[in-house]
Design a protein around this motif. Structure first.
Motif, mmCIF file in Angstrom:
data_model
loop_
_atom_site.group_PDB
_atom_site.id
_atom_site.type_symbol
_atom_site.label_atom_id
_atom_site.label_comp_id
_atom_site.label_asym_id
_atom_site.label_seq_id
_atom_site.Cartn_x
_atom_site.Cartn_y
_atom_site.Cartn_z
ATOM 1 N N MET A 186 13.331 30.723 -25.972
ATOM 2 C CA MET A 186 11.942 30.851 -25.560
ATOM 3 C C MET A 186 11.176 29.558 -25.817
ATOM 4 O O MET A 186 10.086 29.373 -25.301
ATOM 5 C CB MET A 186 11.276 31.991 -26.309
ATOM 6 C CG MET A 186 11.805 33.342 -25.875
ATOM 7 S SD MET A 186 10.971 34.652 -26.738
ATOM 8 C CE MET A 186 11.881 36.059 -26.159
ATOM 9 N N ASP A 238 2.775 41.774 -27.318
ATOM 10 C CA ASP A 238 3.600 42.436 -26.297
ATOM 11 C C ASP A 238 4.950 41.723 -26.377
ATOM 12 O O ASP A 238 5.139 40.669 -25.785
ATOM 13 C CB ASP A 238 2.897 42.231 -24.937
ATOM 14 C CG ASP A 238 3.679 42.785 -23.768
ATOM 15 O OD1 ASP A 238 4.532 43.670 -23.972
ATOM 16 O OD2 ASP A 238 3.433 42.318 -22.625
ATOM 17 N N THR A 250 2.730 27.945 -29.732
ATOM 18 C CA THR A 250 3.249 28.099 -31.095
ATOM 19 C C THR A 250 3.984 29.430 -31.229
ATOM 20 O O THR A 250 3.722 30.373 -30.474
ATOM 21 C CB THR A 250 2.108 28.019 -32.146
ATOM 22 O OG1 THR A 250 2.668 28.096 -33.463
ATOM 23 C CG2 THR A 250 1.100 29.135 -32.017
HETATM 24 C C1 SAM Z 1 6.553 40.577 -22.614
HETATM 25 S S1 SAM Z 1 6.025 38.927 -22.543
HETATM 26 C C2 SAM Z 1 4.292 38.997 -22.656
HETATM 27 C C3 SAM Z 1 3.632 39.190 -21.318
HETATM 28 C C4 SAM Z 1 2.126 39.152 -21.400
HETATM 29 N N1 SAM Z 1 1.597 40.243 -22.188
HETATM 30 C C5 SAM Z 1 1.529 39.177 -20.018
HETATM 31 O O1 SAM Z 1 0.866 40.172 -19.670
HETATM 32 O O2 SAM Z 1 1.728 38.222 -19.271
HETATM 33 C C6 SAM Z 1 6.476 38.330 -24.099
HETATM 34 C C7 SAM Z 1 6.075 36.882 -24.346
HETATM 35 O O3 SAM Z 1 6.161 36.696 -25.760
HETATM 36 C C8 SAM Z 1 6.597 35.403 -26.015
HETATM 37 N N2 SAM Z 1 7.136 35.416 -27.370
HETATM 38 C C9 SAM Z 1 8.196 36.106 -27.826
HETATM 39 N N3 SAM Z 1 8.384 35.875 -29.129
HETATM 40 C C10 SAM Z 1 7.393 35.032 -29.523
HETATM 41 C C11 SAM Z 1 7.032 34.437 -30.768
HETATM 42 N N4 SAM Z 1 7.764 34.636 -31.866
HETATM 43 N N5 SAM Z 1 5.932 33.650 -30.810
HETATM 44 C C12 SAM Z 1 5.195 33.429 -29.689
HETATM 45 N N6 SAM Z 1 5.498 33.948 -28.482
HETATM 46 C C13 SAM Z 1 6.581 34.740 -28.396
HETATM 47 C C14 SAM Z 1 7.610 35.130 -24.932
HETATM 48 O O4 SAM Z 1 7.790 33.750 -24.746
HETATM 49 C C15 SAM Z 1 6.969 35.832 -23.734
HETATM 50 O O5 SAM Z 1 6.202 34.929 -22.974
#
Ligand code: SAM
Length: 326
Positions: free
Chosen positions: A146, A119, A98
């Motif tokens: 994404m 993150d 989601t």
């Molecule tokens: C920097 S990565 C996170 C990595 C994670 N902390 C790890 O250690 O594997 C950012 C993630 O946030 C997700 N993301 C970005 N915007 C989002 C949103 N509005 N809702 C849910 N997920 C989101 C992306 O798909 C991506 O997988």
């Protein structure tokens, strides 16, 4: 105009999974700092709002055996990777696909949490998967989404006039020469030459004298990605609702990679840690606002030099943390 990718092609894009070696090489950013700010003596339930492939979640589950984690991500591929990574912790996690803007629905079942980690941005696994079209250094379809809904980067470039495009590049990428680059992109679109990441890189390169630097290419790609995924609006809406998701004393930790994201978080933390929001010229408070947060990071926290040496992608990371007041 035909869509950038057909539905079947797009389904294929989201079916891709990372190799095990790639997954194991993933390095979550500022892990120790995250754990220090996120967990407290009575943390029982944590929301990882951007679970990615589970790097931070794994560190949380290992650090505190009594904690359960609700991990969400809007990217189905990331969730499949997280599931593989976190197999050993299956009884203490729940993974849900989601957008974090809609996490309220999931939390109404799961319950309020004692900590939230976000993150933000794009994961290294997304960047490294050429079929996702996030990176100028990997040729692939101009997708950059994404999650399956919404417009691809190709559609956005097809449907946006050059002045609006220039504004996107300026605002989200701080790109200098934005007008010329936007014109060059539009020319390529009109010639039907804007299908792949390579096409976009060529349009950027031909806009300005000399060769486009990696820094310029990555700024333009970042700006387009932020627009495609509506990233700043998502953060704003998530923060607006955050107090309905948390227990008293909960910790909120946010890692951002872009100055505009960091500004949103800094302003939110500052505003919510004040008892009065009236302009200084107003002699008596009329706003009725009371502080709901204690800011734990007086200054933004940056990764150490050692971390940046180990993982250059950490270099732009900025961490802010706050505690929810009673
Ligand atoms: C920097 S990565 C996170 C990595 C994670 N902390 C790890 O250690 O594997 C950012 C993630 O946030 C997700 N993301 C970005 N915007 C989002 C949103 N509005 N809702 C849910 N997920 C989101 C992306 O798909 C991506 O997988």
């Amino acid at each position: 105009m035909p869509p950038a990718t057909s539905v079947t092609e797009r389904d294929e894009i989201y079916r891709v999974s990372c190799s095990w070696e790639h997954l194991m090489s993933h390095k979550p950013v500022m892990v120790q700092e995250t754990l220090t700010y996120l967990l407290h003596d009575n943390s029982q339930s944590i929301l990882d709002a951007t679970v990615g492939c589970g790097g931070h979640t794994m560190a949380i589950l290992k650090a505190d055996p009594s904690v359960r984690v609700l991990g969400i991500d809007r990217d189905a591929q990331a969730l499949r990777d997280a599931q593989r990574m976190l197999k050993a912790f299956a009884t203490r996690i729940r993974l849900v696909e989601t957008n974090f803007v809609d996490v309220g629905k999931v939390l109404s079942e799961w319950g309020r949490v004692d900590g939230i980690l976000a993150d933000l941005g794009v994961s290294s696994l997304q960047l490294d998967t050429s079929s996702r079209g996030f990176s100028y250094s990997k040729d692939g379809p101009l997708d950059m989404k994404m999650s399956p809904e919404g417009r691809t980067a190709r559609m956005l470039l097809q449907e946006t006039q050059h002045s609006d495009l220039a504004q996107i590049l300026r605002q989200y990428g701080e790109v200098s020469g934005a007008t010329r680059i936007a014109r060059s992109i539009r020319r390529a679109v009109e010639r039907n030459n804007m299908r792949t990441t390579r096409d976009l890189a060529i349009a950027i390169d031909s806009a300005l004298p000399g060769v486009a630097t990696p820094a310029l290419l990555s700024k333009v790609f970042q700006a387009v990605r932020i627009a495609v995924n509506d990233e700043l609006r998502n953060i704003t809406e998530f923060l607006e609702r955050v107090f309905t998701y948390v227990n008293q004393n909960a910790r909120i930790v946010i890692i951002s990679y872009h100055s505009l994201e960091d500004r949103l978080i800094k302003d939110f933390f500052r505003r919510e840690s004040k008892d009065c929001l009236c302009p200084t010229a107003v002699p008596v408070c009329t706003c009725d606002h009371s502080a709901r947060l204690e800011v734990l990071t007086r200054r933004v926290v940056k990764p150490s030099v050692e971390e940046i040496t180990r993982n250059t992608r950490a270099r732009s990371a900025r961490l802010r943390a706050a505690r929810v007041l009673g």
